[in-house]
Each structure stands twice: as structure tokens, then as C-alpha cells.
Write a protein that holds these residues in place. Sequence first.
Motif, PDB file in Angstrom:
ATOM      1  N   ALA A 336       0.826  -1.206   0.000  1.00 19.04           N
ATOM      2  CA  ALA A 336       0.000   0.000   0.000  1.00 19.04           C
ATOM      3  C   ALA A 336       0.862   1.259   0.000  1.00 19.04           C
ATOM      4  CB  ALA A 336      -0.933  -0.013   1.211  1.00 19.04           C
ATOM      5  N   ALA A 337       1.962   1.231   0.758  1.00 19.07           N
ATOM      6  CA  ALA A 337       2.860   2.389   0.805  1.00 19.07           C
ATOM      7  C   ALA A 337       3.513   2.631  -0.555  1.00 19.07           C
ATOM      8  CB  ALA A 337       3.919   2.186   1.883  1.00 19.07           C
ATOM      9  N   HIS A 338       3.927   1.553  -1.233  1.00 14.42           N
ATOM     10  CA  HIS A 338       4.470   1.711  -2.588  1.00 14.42           C
ATOM     11  C   HIS A 338       3.446   2.377  -3.510  1.00 14.42           C
ATOM     12  CE1 HIS A 338       8.415  -0.135  -2.612  1.00 14.42           C
ATOM     13  NE2 HIS A 338       7.981  -1.221  -2.017  1.00 14.42           N
ATOM     14  N   ALA A 339       2.165   2.093  -3.267  1.00 13.97           N
ATOM     15  CA  ALA A 339       1.102   2.688  -4.088  1.00 13.97           C
ATOM     16  C   ALA A 339       0.755   4.102  -3.641  1.00 13.97           C
ATOM     17  CB  ALA A 339      -0.142   1.808  -4.040  1.00 13.97           C
ATOM     18  N   GLY A 340       1.418   4.601  -2.592  1.00 15.62           N
ATOM     19  CA  GLY A 340       1.193   5.965  -2.142  1.00 15.62           C
ATOM     20  C   GLY A 340       0.001   6.159  -1.239  1.00 15.62           C
ATOM     21  N   LEU A 341      -0.517   5.081  -0.637  1.00 14.50           N
ATOM     22  CA  LEU A 341      -1.680   5.211   0.233  1.00 14.50           C
ATOM     23  C   LEU A 341      -1.259   5.590   1.660  1.00 14.50           C
ATOM     24  CD1 LEU A 341      -3.954   2.192  -0.773  1.00 14.50           C
ATOM     25  CD2 LEU A 341      -4.231   4.597  -1.353  1.00 14.50           C
ATOM     26  N   PRO A 342      -2.027   6.459   2.323  1.00 19.79           N
ATOM     27  CA  PRO A 342      -1.850   6.668   3.757  1.00 19.79           C
ATOM     28  C   PRO A 342      -2.611   5.598   4.543  1.00 19.79           C
ATOM     29  CG  PRO A 342      -3.524   8.145   2.942  1.00 19.79           C
ATOM     30  CD  PRO A 342      -3.037   7.358   1.746  1.00 19.79           C
ATOM     31  N   PHE A 343      -2.455   5.602   5.876  1.00 21.86           N
ATOM     32  CA  PHE A 343      -2.957   4.497   6.685  1.00 21.86           C
ATOM     33  C   PHE A 343      -3.849   4.961   7.822  1.00 21.86           C
ATOM     34  CE2 PHE A 343       1.191   3.276   4.985  1.00 21.86           C
ATOM     35  CZ  PHE A 343       0.856   2.105   4.322  1.00 21.86           C
ATOM     36  N   VAL A 344      -4.825   4.107   8.120  1.00 19.27           N
ATOM     37  CA  VAL A 344      -5.566   4.168   9.378  1.00 19.27           C
ATOM     38  C   VAL A 344      -5.237   2.868  10.102  1.00 19.27           C
ATOM     39  CG1 VAL A 344      -7.815   4.318  10.470  1.00 19.27           C
ATOM     40  CG2 VAL A 344      -7.389   5.571   8.347  1.00 19.27           C
ATOM     41  N   LEU A 350       3.931  -1.073  14.523  1.00 20.94           N
ATOM     42  CA  LEU A 350       4.416  -1.307  13.163  1.00 20.94           C
ATOM     43  C   LEU A 350       4.732   0.041  12.522  1.00 20.94           C
ATOM     44  CD1 LEU A 350       2.001  -4.107  11.864  1.00 20.94           C
ATOM     45  CD2 LEU A 350       4.326  -4.356  12.742  1.00 20.94           C
ATOM     46  N   ARG A 351       6.022   0.395  12.438  1.00 20.44           N
ATOM     47  CA  ARG A 351       6.400   1.735  12.015  1.00 20.44           C
ATOM     48  C   ARG A 351       7.330   1.766  10.805  1.00 20.44           C
ATOM     49  NH1 ARG A 351       5.519   5.702  15.935  1.00 20.44           N
ATOM     50  NH2 ARG A 351       3.621   5.149  17.075  1.00 20.44           N
ATOM     51  N   LEU A 352       7.564   0.651  10.133  1.00 29.19           N
ATOM     52  CA  LEU A 352       8.508   0.676   9.026  1.00 29.19           C
ATOM     53  C   LEU A 352       8.044   1.584   7.896  1.00 29.19           C
ATOM     54  CD1 LEU A 352       9.575  -3.088   8.843  1.00 29.19           C
ATOM     55  CD2 LEU A 352      10.847  -1.184   9.832  1.00 29.19           C
ATOM     56  N   SER A 394       4.631   7.911   2.178  1.00 26.72           N
ATOM     57  CA  SER A 394       4.443   6.458   2.084  1.00 26.72           C
ATOM     58  C   SER A 394       5.426   5.850   1.089  1.00 26.72           C
ATOM     59  CB  SER A 394       3.001   6.128   1.671  1.00 26.72           C
ATOM     60  OG  SER A 394       2.091   6.406   2.716  1.00 26.72           O
ATOM     61  N   ARG A 395       5.541   6.459  -0.075  1.00 33.96           N
ATOM     62  CA  ARG A 395       6.455   5.934  -1.090  1.00 33.96           C
ATOM     63  C   ARG A 395       7.910   6.008  -0.630  1.00 33.96           C
ATOM     64  NH1 ARG A 395       3.649   5.386  -6.018  1.00 33.96           N
ATOM     65  NH2 ARG A 395       1.691   6.572  -6.110  1.00 33.96           N
ATOM     66  N   GLU A 396       8.251   7.089   0.054  1.00 34.51           N
ATOM     67  CA  GLU A 396       9.623   7.249   0.545  1.00 34.51           C
ATOM     68  C   GLU A 396       9.983   6.136   1.528  1.00 34.51           C
ATOM     69  OE1 GLU A 396      12.222  10.374   3.315  1.00 34.51           O
ATOM     70  OE2 GLU A 396      10.103  10.752   2.887  1.00 34.51           O
ATOM     71  N   LEU A 397       9.090   5.856   2.477  1.00 39.85           N
ATOM     72  CA  LEU A 397       9.374   4.820   3.467  1.00 39.85           C
ATOM     73  C   LEU A 397       9.395   3.437   2.829  1.00 39.85           C
ATOM     74  CD1 LEU A 397       7.195   6.143   6.438  1.00 39.85           C
ATOM     75  CD2 LEU A 397       9.692   6.181   6.249  1.00 39.85           C
ATOM     76  N   ALA A 398       8.482   3.166   1.898  1.00 31.83           N
ATOM     77  CA  ALA A 398       8.444   1.853   1.242  1.00 31.83           C
ATOM     78  C   ALA A 398       9.735   1.578   0.493  1.00 31.83           C
ATOM     79  CB  ALA A 398       7.258   1.780   0.286  1.00 31.83           C
ATOM     80  N   ALA A 399      10.351   2.618  -0.080  1.00 33.32           N
ATOM     81  CA  ALA A 399      11.567   2.437  -0.881  1.00 33.32           C
ATOM     82  C   ALA A 399      12.747   1.938  -0.053  1.00 33.32           C
ATOM     83  CB  ALA A 399      11.929   3.749  -1.566  1.00 33.32           C
ATOM     84  N   ARG A 400      12.674   2.073   1.275  1.00 30.11           N
ATOM     85  CA  ARG A 400      13.780   1.613   2.126  1.00 30.11           C
ATOM     86  C   ARG A 400      13.809   0.097   2.272  1.00 30.11           C
ATOM     87  NH1 ARG A 400      13.341   5.633   7.422  1.00 30.11           N
ATOM     88  NH2 ARG A 400      13.551   7.624   6.319  1.00 30.11           N
ATOM     89  N   TRP A 401      12.648  -0.542   2.116  1.00 29.60           N
ATOM     90  CA  TRP A 401      12.533  -1.961   2.473  1.00 29.60           C
ATOM     91  C   TRP A 401      12.193  -2.790   1.241  1.00 29.60           C
ATOM     92  CZ3 TRP A 401      14.563  -1.606   7.011  1.00 29.60           C
ATOM     93  CH2 TRP A 401      14.282  -0.511   7.822  1.00 29.60           C
ATOM     94  N   THR A 402      13.126  -2.829   0.306  1.00 27.11           N
ATOM     95  CA  THR A 402      12.908  -3.556  -0.943  1.00 27.11           C
ATOM     96  C   THR A 402      13.372  -5.003  -0.811  1.00 27.11           C
ATOM     97  OG1 THR A 402      15.088  -2.931  -1.771  1.00 27.11           O
ATOM     98  CG2 THR A 402      13.248  -1.442  -2.263  1.00 27.11           C
ATOM     99  N   ILE A 403      12.958  -5.816  -1.773  1.00 23.35           N
ATOM    100  CA  ILE A 403      13.394  -7.209  -1.798  1.00 23.35           C
ATOM    101  C   ILE A 403      14.906  -7.285  -1.952  1.00 23.35           C
ATOM    102  CG2 ILE A 403      13.279  -9.359  -3.124  1.00 23.35           C
ATOM    103  CD1 ILE A 403      10.376  -8.643  -3.784  1.00 23.35           C
ATOM    104  N   ALA A 404      15.479  -6.424  -2.788  1.00 27.31           N
ATOM    105  CA  ALA A 404      16.927  -6.459  -3.014  1.00 27.31           C
ATOM    106  C   ALA A 404      17.694  -6.154  -1.733  1.00 27.31           C
ATOM    107  CB  ALA A 404      17.300  -5.460  -4.106  1.00 27.31           C
ATOM    108  N   ASN A 405      17.223  -5.168  -0.963  1.00 26.49           N
ATOM    109  CA  ASN A 405      17.907  -4.832   0.284  1.00 26.49           C
ATOM    110  C   ASN A 405      17.840  -5.979   1.283  1.00 26.49           C
ATOM    111  OD1 ASN A 405      18.592  -2.311  -0.656  1.00 26.49           O
ATOM    112  ND2 ASN A 405      16.892  -1.251   0.338  1.00 26.49           N
TER     113      ASN A 405
END
Length: 467
Positions: A336-344, A350-352, A394-405
Amino acid sequence: MPEASPSAPQRLTIAEFTDNYGPAHSGILYAVQFLEEQVLAAGHKVLLVAPEAKGPNPHAGHPNRREIRLPSVAIPGMNVRLSMGQDFDYRLAQMVANPPDVIHVHGLGPIGLLGMWVAERTGRPLLVTWHTDFEAYADHYWHVAPFLNAAYKLQELHRAESTWAELKKLKLKRPRRGGAQVALLEVASKMLTDADLVTTPSGKTAKRVLEIAPSARVRVVPNGTDALPELPPVRRGRGPRLIYVGRISLEKSIDLVLAAFELVRDERPDAELAIVGDWKNTSAGLRRQLQRAARSGGVILPGQIPREKLGAWYASGDAFVFASITDTQALVLHEAAHAGLPFVMVDHELRLVVDPGANAVLARPNAVSLAGAMLSMIDALADPAFRASASARSRELAARWTIANQSREMIGIYEDMAAGRDVAISEGIAPEFGRRVFPTRRVTAPFDPAEPAQPALPSSARPPLPA
């Protein structure tokens, strides 16, 4: 295995033992498959050990991968299959005769216990990844504890070189909630303590591991996931759309989401809630709740959507609603974060990819508080500046936790363990547990979730209703 030249890395065989490899789609299934893909891409071999079950298997037929599927039975009320020990003797002998280089066990279950058993017999390093908050799961699935305890007894009998005749004397006691939960956590403590290294997908889970097994050697390695293919959004109404994607089960608190959304509709009759997942194979009571909600209006149940097509559903949502408190990382949050969605959110740990105030509103685990958080997010998203900044965060945080990393870190762990090199553990996870003593060959590395400052929502946003 032929010796590798000094300039070439040794090709390892990594055995992945998992009790969750279909038939249901789940975060654990995808986490294991993502890891398999990267291990194979690095030139190593994979041996998958799992129950017989139908399910998505994109790596079937790869020349450097093979499977051992063990006979399994369906567990009533759960869309999983459990192996009860048939063929364990044969498979143990097979793996002792040709042992893998590293044994990686994914959670607690009979096949996970088989992995421990293989590690003990072969002397190979044992890595356990703790994907599940078992204290929370024990509350929902305490009735399966006798199956797991029987599997653990199986392992103990084999350790004592007992016979199948003795095994046949085992009797499954009628489960009682409290005793079953305690027994389940006792088995978990043994597994975590015996492992050479325990990895967890979040600091939250690392703390839980240390509560269960204070002397466990823990390293935080978040599971990686990449953005799904971008697709045009599915058709939606004119009002705001909240969305949930994932397993439809008791521990995901879908009933709480439905109750809260009913309150939201009182104030925003144009609001929609899309619950994307296999709702037809959930418990009868929850299935009836979902059907009633869909008939009442506003709740959409598209069913199980192929993963490669999920991008269209994420694109159709304004915010992602997540009421579970049992998840240890929740890869759907990363999607969802990769898609740019915010969260409720209800889970405050869970803060990644969650930055309260910047891309998330937190609630208490009750319907009134969650409804207030949903309405607060809907109002905040009416401000185009907040919508844009929340999406970017959301997109910025998602980019930190990729499959490659993640895969680079896990492959490094595999190679270090196979070579007998020191493997770092995470410190600073849970200082309240005091000083922890480890064998001298262990080295440490701090775990810093790098939680950013948390700016407030726009002043125009509605505050959550009282808890």
C-alpha cells in the motif's frame, strides 16, 4: 560438493522449512518465495520443505531448486494444511545423508520442528525467522496447539531414538484454551533458544521473541517487497474509498473494521470500504458478517485477486485500513505504501512504513476510536497538500525496504553462517530486558528503525472520536 576456487563464492544449499506454503495466500508465503528468488539469483541452491498443498509456486521447475512436500491434513477453521509426521523418518535420513549448508526455519510448526531436528542431527547452522506474533495467534488458534505439541513430542521421541511404536501411544488431549496457549509458547521458547540466530521482520517482533525466549540471539531483518505493477484503478463511487487487502480471518480484526465503518457511514453515506481477499473461505461467522455488510451498502467484496492485478485495487483507494494487532510486519502495508496510500492503523508498533501524523492516523482497538480515525483521515485527504505529502511519505518509506535490500542481508547471513563466521545480532531492541549475555563469538549491531519526527495532521482534520 566440489570445492570452489578461491576467487569464486561457494555455491550453498539453503533449506527453507515452512509450514505455510499454500493453499491460502499469505505474507509468509510471499516472504519465503521472495527469498527463494533472490537465493537462486545469487547462484545458490534452494531445498524447500513444506506440507503438501496447492498454491502459487512461481519457482517450480528451477534447475537449482527442489522440493520435499510432506503429507498433510487440513486444519478445521483455518485455510492451512498441517503435516503430522508421516515420512519424517525417511526425509530425515535423506537430509542427514546429504545435508544442506544452512537450515532456515520459518516459524513454529511440525515442519519447522523437523528443520530443528535436521540441524541437530547434522550439526548444520540453524536460522529461525519468527514471522508470527504467537501470543496473539495463540489466543485465536489455541485449538491447534495439541497438533503442534504432538509434533514437538515426536521430535523428543526421535531425539531419544524412540520407535514408532512409542509414538503411536501419543494421545491428543482435548484442548483447553489456557493450557493450550501456555503449551504453545513453551514449544516456541524451545525453538527460539535452540536457534543459532533468530531473525524477525520488525523491532516489535524482536521484543516478543525476547519475552518468550530471553536468551535468544536476535537480528531484525525486515522482509522486503517491491511495488506492484501500476494499473488503472478499478471503478469506484464518488465518495471516499477505504481499502483493506489481505487474508480475511479472525486475527485480522475484520469484524472491527466492519463495525467501525458502519459508524462512518452514518456521517458519510457516500463512503466505500473495499475488502479484498478470499472471504468465502473464512470462518462461517465472519463470512455472514461480511455478507450482511455488503447487503447494507458501501462494503465491496471482490474476493481473491491475483497479486499481479492488485495494483488496480490499491490505485482505487484513498487510504488503507489495518485493524490487526497480530501482524509482525504486514507486507500489505508495504504494498500500500508503494502505491502511495496513507494508513488508518490500530497497531501502534508497526512503524517501518507508518509515520503517524505524516501518512497515518492511529486508533485504539475499538469501533468508536477506529471510526473516528477513519473520518479524520477522510477529512485530512480533502486537503490536496496533505494528500500529496502523505502519498510521498508512504512511497519514501516503502523504498527503504525492498526485496533487493533484504535479500542482500539474508544472503550475507547465510554465507557467514555456512562459513562459521561471526554473525551480528541486533542490540537496543528492548532495553527493559536488561543486559543480555551471548557466546563470545557473537558480534552485535544496533537496530535503529530511524523513526522520523511525526508532524501533526492539518488543523482542519477531524480529531478521532474518544476511545
